[in-house]
Design an enzyme around this catalytic site. Sequence first.
Site, PDB file in Angstrom:
ATOM      1  N   CYS A  63       6.251  17.383  21.282  1.00 29.64           N
ATOM      2  CA  CYS A  63       7.137  16.281  20.910  1.00 29.64           C
ATOM      3  C   CYS A  63       7.521  15.423  22.098  1.00 29.64           C
ATOM      4  CB  CYS A  63       8.411  16.815  20.276  1.00 29.64           C
ATOM      5  SG  CYS A  63       8.145  17.456  18.638  1.00 29.64           S
ATOM      6  N   ASP A  71       9.892  16.195  24.292  1.00 36.27           N
ATOM      7  CA  ASP A  71      11.138  16.637  24.907  1.00 36.27           C
ATOM      8  C   ASP A  71      11.591  17.980  24.332  1.00 36.27           C
ATOM      9  OD1 ASP A  71      11.931  15.543  22.487  1.00 36.27           O
ATOM     10  OD2 ASP A  71      12.872  13.796  23.407  1.00 36.27           O
ATOM     11  N   CYS A 104      12.589  12.750  29.147  1.00 40.95           N
ATOM     12  CA  CYS A 104      12.820  11.530  29.910  1.00 40.95           C
ATOM     13  C   CYS A 104      14.219  11.543  30.501  1.00 40.95           C
ATOM     14  CB  CYS A 104      12.612  10.326  29.022  1.00 40.95           C
ATOM     15  SG  CYS A 104      13.634  10.358  27.557  1.00 40.95           S
ATOM     16  N   CYS A 109      17.625  11.708  21.871  1.00 41.50           N
ATOM     17  CA  CYS A 109      17.948  12.618  22.975  1.00 41.50           C
ATOM     18  C   CYS A 109      19.331  13.244  22.771  1.00 41.50           C
ATOM     19  CB  CYS A 109      17.930  11.883  24.312  1.00 41.50           C
ATOM     20  SG  CYS A 109      16.324  11.204  24.727  1.00 41.50           S
TER      21      CYS A 109
END
Lengths: 385, 275
Positions: free
Chosen positions: B35, B37, B61, B105
């Site tokens: 994916c 992350d 990231c 995130c």
Amino acid sequence: MDVVYVDNNATTRVAPEVIEAMLPYFGQWFGNPSSMHTFGGTVGRKLQEAREKTAAFIGAQPEEIIFTGCGTESDSTAIHAAIASNPEKKHILTSRVEHPAVKNLFEHLSKKGYRTTFIPVDRQGRLDMEALEKSLTEDTAVVSLMWANNETGVLFPIETIAPMVRDRGIVFHTDAVQAVGKIPMDVKAAGVDMLSLSGHKIHAPKGVGALYVRKGVKYSPFLIGGHQERGRRGGTENVASIIGMGRACELAADHLKMQSERVRGLRDKLEKGLLDAVPKSMVNGDRENRLPNTTNISFEYVEGESILLMMDRLGICASSGSACTSGSLEPSHVLRAMGVPFTAAHGSIRFSLSIYNTEQEIDFIIEKLPPIIAKLREMSPFWKP
Amino acid sequence: MWEYTDKVKDHFLNPRNVGVIEDADGIGEVGSLACGDALKLTFKLDETQRIKDAKFQTFGCASAIASSSALTEMIKGLTLDEAAKVTNEDIAQYLGGLPKEKMHCSVMGRDALEKAIAYYRGEAEKKPEGRIVCECFGVTDMEIERAVRENNLQTIEDVTDYVKAGGGCGNCHDAIQEIIDAVRGKGPVPKEKPLRLTNIQKIKLIEETLDREIKPALKKDGGDIELVDVDGDRVFVKLHGTCATCAASQVTLKGYVESKLQELVLPQLVVEEVQ
């Protein structure tokens, strides 16, 4: 902070000699090259000189060069011209690793009813030649394949492909935007029908490109308007930039040896330095058949955007094929087509050099990047030292 | 280039609480390498059942790292009941906001926290509830519904930004739209014409339209039509009965059949006659 610019496949610095050549045509010599008066005519002659220089650089005749607004326009013009000249043919062919300028156009044409074939590549990014040959049919209007890949620098064997395609009466176009200026190029020897190039990849400004159309190839204009470019591309010419492009081609011809020796040497040094210093790192793409300026390295278990931002703090400018930088949620279509595992694709960094890079800059990257990877790996739940 | 706040940059460049607590009370792992992350969150409680320490490991990231770092700072000192109330919006706010495309995130942070709390409480490892809607990123209808409700999401793009669903092949866009409509209290609205159909969907829809709309009209005049093939957006048909011999058959074909199919199936369809 000094900028260490190793992102030359994205764009290049405009050469000082190019700026110098262009400046008079923003000021004193502002005339329209189409005008009847001497003032405009003088500009027209400079335009012709630029056309001659651009043509000479790739082994073409001046009248085979059409100046455009960018590489994308050259690609679109070429492919549209090919299908417009062969209205009965409904099949078009390209590869899975093309630049969006070609890839997205093909996807668009597919929705318009064209049967499209995207030829796969192997793990090294090399084109499946057997699949290519098998896919050519009597219904194929055009084959468009890039000369050099923008992400990996891998070269397709255009000299072998062009005759194979043309012998079957199919138009062959190549997007040579990344290859021009980095490797020697002769359109006649290669036998291509059409070839796209872009100014800003060869130290000319953004906003100018060119399309080579071999004499005898059927053509129809994409931008319809005035008689500029002999009716093949309407619109008043971007005079200063075209003159800059001509100058850039002259310089690029002089610098080809430097590309294959000095730039290649620096690229190899950078590549070796990073691979030696960083465990679990690898080069993506065929190292034998590759542009001399490009290396695409994957650092496993870390994510590309994080690497880029940490390098950015030090003034190092590069690119990544990771999902987070592509603006989508999936990593680069080029790396995926090559079957690069996700562990590596997300952590891929492209370094693309130019003749302006120095040994000190390469040493700086080799010194600064390994600790960045180490720091990010310490944070990564997947990293097992 | 993403526009990150100074706080995001600070938590990315100077992440707090990196690592793993060896004798952790709570452990939560979410995401995967595929994916792009992933986050492993661990925490330790003190004698008063408050979170004494929290650590993270993140692959991802800058905003994923910053969100994780922020989360560990936010939950220290909280009871588990208090921590359970932390939302993804709280994480984003703590950082002074995240670019819209990076909201997933913060959602990852919230998910890891929930898992870690469930681990401590001995609750069974929660299987992703519901039915997988987005196969590219393995996102269920329940997860999408929750993200839409909690963050007041309006569009498919919003959903992709928050939970990634719909960010891959795009085949699930209709299903996501239905969930958004359901949450937002709209009943099943007349489905908008999808812009992209799979080949099978396309052929089925063409067949249905021919049977329902076109054949009855032609039959009135003693004609009929047969579907021969569909290739991309080209529809090959054969005309029968009076249509086959009618001088105006091309008018029927282009003016009626094609425009009807364009209207009801896909605007780019082209109808061609097979002799």
